[in-house]
Scaffold this motif. Sequence first.
Motif, PDB file in Angstrom:
ATOM      1  N   SER A   1       0.834  -1.204   0.000  1.00  9.85           N
ATOM      2  CA  SER A   1       0.000   0.000   0.000  1.00  9.85           C
ATOM      3  C   SER A   1       0.869   1.255   0.000  1.00  9.85           C
ATOM      4  O   SER A   1       1.795   1.378   0.827  1.00  9.85           O
ATOM      5  CB  SER A   1      -0.911   0.034   1.228  1.00  9.85           C
ATOM      6  N   PRO A   2       0.604   2.200  -0.895  1.00  9.08           N
ATOM      7  CA  PRO A   2       1.393   3.447  -0.912  1.00  9.08           C
ATOM      8  C   PRO A   2       0.940   4.453   0.139  1.00  9.08           C
ATOM      9  O   PRO A   2       1.553   5.510   0.269  1.00  9.08           O
ATOM     10  CB  PRO A   2       1.145   3.984  -2.325  1.00  9.08           C
ATOM     11  N   GLU A   3      -0.118   4.128   0.859  1.00 12.93           N
ATOM     12  CA  GLU A   3      -0.580   5.028   1.918  1.00 12.93           C
ATOM     13  C   GLU A   3       0.342   4.857   3.124  1.00 12.93           C
ATOM     14  O   GLU A   3       0.310   3.828   3.805  1.00 12.93           O
ATOM     15  CB  GLU A   3      -2.031   4.724   2.287  1.00 12.93           C
ATOM     16  N   THR A   4       1.172   5.842   3.372  1.00 14.56           N
ATOM     17  CA  THR A   4       2.216   5.733   4.386  1.00 14.56           C
ATOM     18  C   THR A   4       1.854   6.541   5.622  1.00 14.56           C
ATOM     19  O   THR A   4       1.678   7.766   5.522  1.00 14.56           O
ATOM     20  CB  THR A   4       3.555   6.244   3.815  1.00 14.56           C
ATOM     21  N   PRO A   5       1.737   5.906   6.791  1.00 18.29           N
ATOM     22  CA  PRO A   5       1.457   6.670   8.011  1.00 18.29           C
ATOM     23  C   PRO A   5       2.538   7.710   8.246  1.00 18.29           C
ATOM     24  O   PRO A   5       3.722   7.473   7.978  1.00 18.29           O
ATOM     25  CB  PRO A   5       1.472   5.591   9.110  1.00 18.29           C
ATOM     26  N   PRO A   6       2.163   8.895   8.732  1.00 11.38           N
ATOM     27  CA  PRO A   6       3.149   9.954   8.924  1.00 11.38           C
ATOM     28  C   PRO A   6       4.190   9.597   9.981  1.00 11.38           C
ATOM     29  O   PRO A   6       3.900   8.877  10.938  1.00 11.38           O
ATOM     30  CB  PRO A   6       2.299  11.164   9.355  1.00 11.38           C
TER      31      PRO A   6
ATOM     32  N   VAL B   1       5.026   7.937  -4.166  1.00 16.55           N
ATOM     33  CA  VAL B   1       4.290   9.160  -4.495  1.00 16.55           C
ATOM     34  C   VAL B   1       3.522   8.981  -5.801  1.00 16.55           C
ATOM     35  O   VAL B   1       2.350   9.372  -5.915  1.00 16.55           O
ATOM     36  CB  VAL B   1       5.257  10.363  -4.596  1.00 16.55           C
ATOM     37  N   ALA B   2       4.180   8.374  -6.788  1.00 15.44           N
ATOM     38  CA  ALA B   2       3.547   8.172  -8.102  1.00 15.44           C
ATOM     39  C   ALA B   2       2.319   7.282  -8.000  1.00 15.44           C
ATOM     40  O   ALA B   2       1.261   7.573  -8.591  1.00 15.44           O
ATOM     41  CB  ALA B   2       4.562   7.568  -9.068  1.00 15.44           C
ATOM     42  N   ARG B   3       2.408   6.198  -7.240  1.00 17.18           N
ATOM     43  CA  ARG B   3       1.262   5.300  -7.090  1.00 17.18           C
ATOM     44  C   ARG B   3       0.142   5.969  -6.306  1.00 17.18           C
ATOM     45  O   ARG B   3      -1.032   5.863  -6.657  1.00 17.18           O
ATOM     46  CB  ARG B   3       1.707   4.013  -6.397  1.00 17.18           C
TER      47      ARG B   3
ATOM     48  N   ASP C   1      -0.722  15.610  -3.056  1.00 17.03           N
ATOM     49  CA  ASP C   1      -1.300  16.364  -1.944  1.00 17.03           C
ATOM     50  C   ASP C   1      -0.389  17.521  -1.552  1.00 17.03           C
ATOM     51  O   ASP C   1       0.832  17.469  -1.726  1.00 17.03           O
ATOM     52  CB  ASP C   1      -1.543  15.438  -0.740  1.00 17.03           C
ATOM     53  N   ALA C   2      -0.991  18.571  -1.012  1.00 19.84           N
ATOM     54  CA  ALA C   2      -0.281  19.831  -0.779  1.00 19.84           C
ATOM     55  C   ALA C   2       0.905  19.664   0.173  1.00 19.84           C
ATOM     56  O   ALA C   2       1.983  20.234  -0.054  1.00 19.84           O
ATOM     57  CB  ALA C   2      -1.245  20.881  -0.233  1.00 19.84           C
ATOM     58  N   THR C   3       0.736  18.875   1.237  1.00 17.89           N
ATOM     59  CA  THR C   3       1.823  18.725   2.215  1.00 17.89           C
ATOM     60  C   THR C   3       3.049  18.096   1.575  1.00 17.89           C
ATOM     61  O   THR C   3       4.180  18.579   1.736  1.00 17.89           O
ATOM     62  CB  THR C   3       1.355  17.877   3.408  1.00 17.89           C
ATOM     63  N   THR C   4       2.858  16.995   0.839  1.00 18.04           N
ATOM     64  CA  THR C   4       3.979  16.320   0.187  1.00 18.04           C
ATOM     65  C   THR C   4       4.606  17.226  -0.859  1.00 18.04           C
ATOM     66  O   THR C   4       5.845  17.286  -0.984  1.00 18.04           O
ATOM     67  CB  THR C   4       3.501  15.009  -0.460  1.00 18.04           C
ATOM     68  N   ARG C   5       3.777  17.920  -1.618  1.00 18.36           N
ATOM     69  CA  ARG C   5       4.296  18.805  -2.672  1.00 18.36           C
ATOM     70  C   ARG C   5       5.133  19.940  -2.077  1.00 18.36           C
ATOM     71  O   ARG C   5       6.205  20.269  -2.594  1.00 18.36           O
ATOM     72  CB  ARG C   5       3.132  19.365  -3.485  1.00 18.36           C
ATOM     73  N   GLU C   6       4.660  20.529  -1.004  1.00 19.21           N
ATOM     74  CA  GLU C   6       5.392  21.634  -0.389  1.00 19.21           C
ATOM     75  C   GLU C   6       6.719  21.163   0.209  1.00 19.21           C
ATOM     76  O   GLU C   6       7.743  21.860   0.116  1.00 19.21           O
ATOM     77  CB  GLU C   6       4.525  22.288   0.688  1.00 19.21           C
ATOM     78  N   ARG C   7       6.713  19.976   0.806  1.00 17.84           N
ATOM     79  CA  ARG C   7       7.976  19.442   1.326  1.00 17.84           C
ATOM     80  C   ARG C   7       8.964  19.173   0.188  1.00 17.84           C
ATOM     81  O   ARG C   7      10.165  19.419   0.317  1.00 17.84           O
ATOM     82  CB  ARG C   7       7.718  18.152   2.105  1.00 17.84           C
TER      83      ARG C   7
END
Length: 313
Positions: A12-17, A212-214, A272-278
């Motif tokens: 799963s590409p959903e990664t807990p923070p 990120v791509a998935r 998503d905005a958080t990942t993009r900004e980082r």
Amino acid sequence: MNDVLRFLLSESPETPPLDSVDAWWGRHLALQSRFPAPADLALAGGFRADRLGYAFASGYHAAHRFLFPMLPADRPCALCATEPSGAHPSAIQTRLEDTGSGPRLSGDKTFVTLGTRAELLLVVATEGQDAQGRNRLRMVVVDAKRPGVRVTALPELPFIPEVPHAELALEAVVVAAEEVLPGDGYARYLKPFRTVEDCHVHLALLGWLVQVARRSGWPEPVREELLALAVMMRGLAQADPSDAATHLALGGALELAKRTVERCEPLWAQVDATTRERWERDRRLLGIAGKVRAKRLEAARQRTTGAGVDGDR
């Protein structure tokens, strides 16, 4: 190889923070038993990271697992080379001296990646000079809690601020004979580490970009290109890091990875905005050590044409 590819494609590409470097280390450590090969660990660690900084940390530590397999895998470590005058072999002034009661280590390091989290410090030190006036370097493993060791946190960097850095002061630190690693500290460890780190950090970057791509629905051809780059970089990560041919191939691989990252630029609008900004903040990491890589590549080109240039020492 197939195990880690299946992991990148099916996990799963959903990664807990991750909220701290300790949380990163726990997640990274959990992957080590599943992926004992350092290159696979770098890929999986990157995939499981929630940001580029922690992907970098996994690649950095996987590089240590490749070059220092004799060290305990469950203890984070850090290479300590850079001094006030730099990290070139001639700049090393940290001393390993026999005082009569055994070896002792004294000196200062100005920039240690993961320094405040490391439990083992891999210290580059000089035993003096050889007949040609060059530093005779050794690599010494020191417990970070040993008397005489002082680690001081540095301010956060403007990029990957989650990854801690530190200064290191060593004052007559007692060293056991078995903690002085065999072989020349430069030729066997410090010089190849630059190549090994490039391979494993870029593997972690590619693993993270696949996630990120998935997660963000990037086109399948882009995801497949990232996987192809990962396979290529994995092969280079297992090649001889002292061979000029490895440096030539790595130079080409890094250029291909750079072009792919540039072509992905429009796709960040889907993230998503958080990942993009980082990513916008942290992507400067990819340009670090560009001059060193260029020098290494030029030296490799000259060696393969018979010029016999030593580009580092």
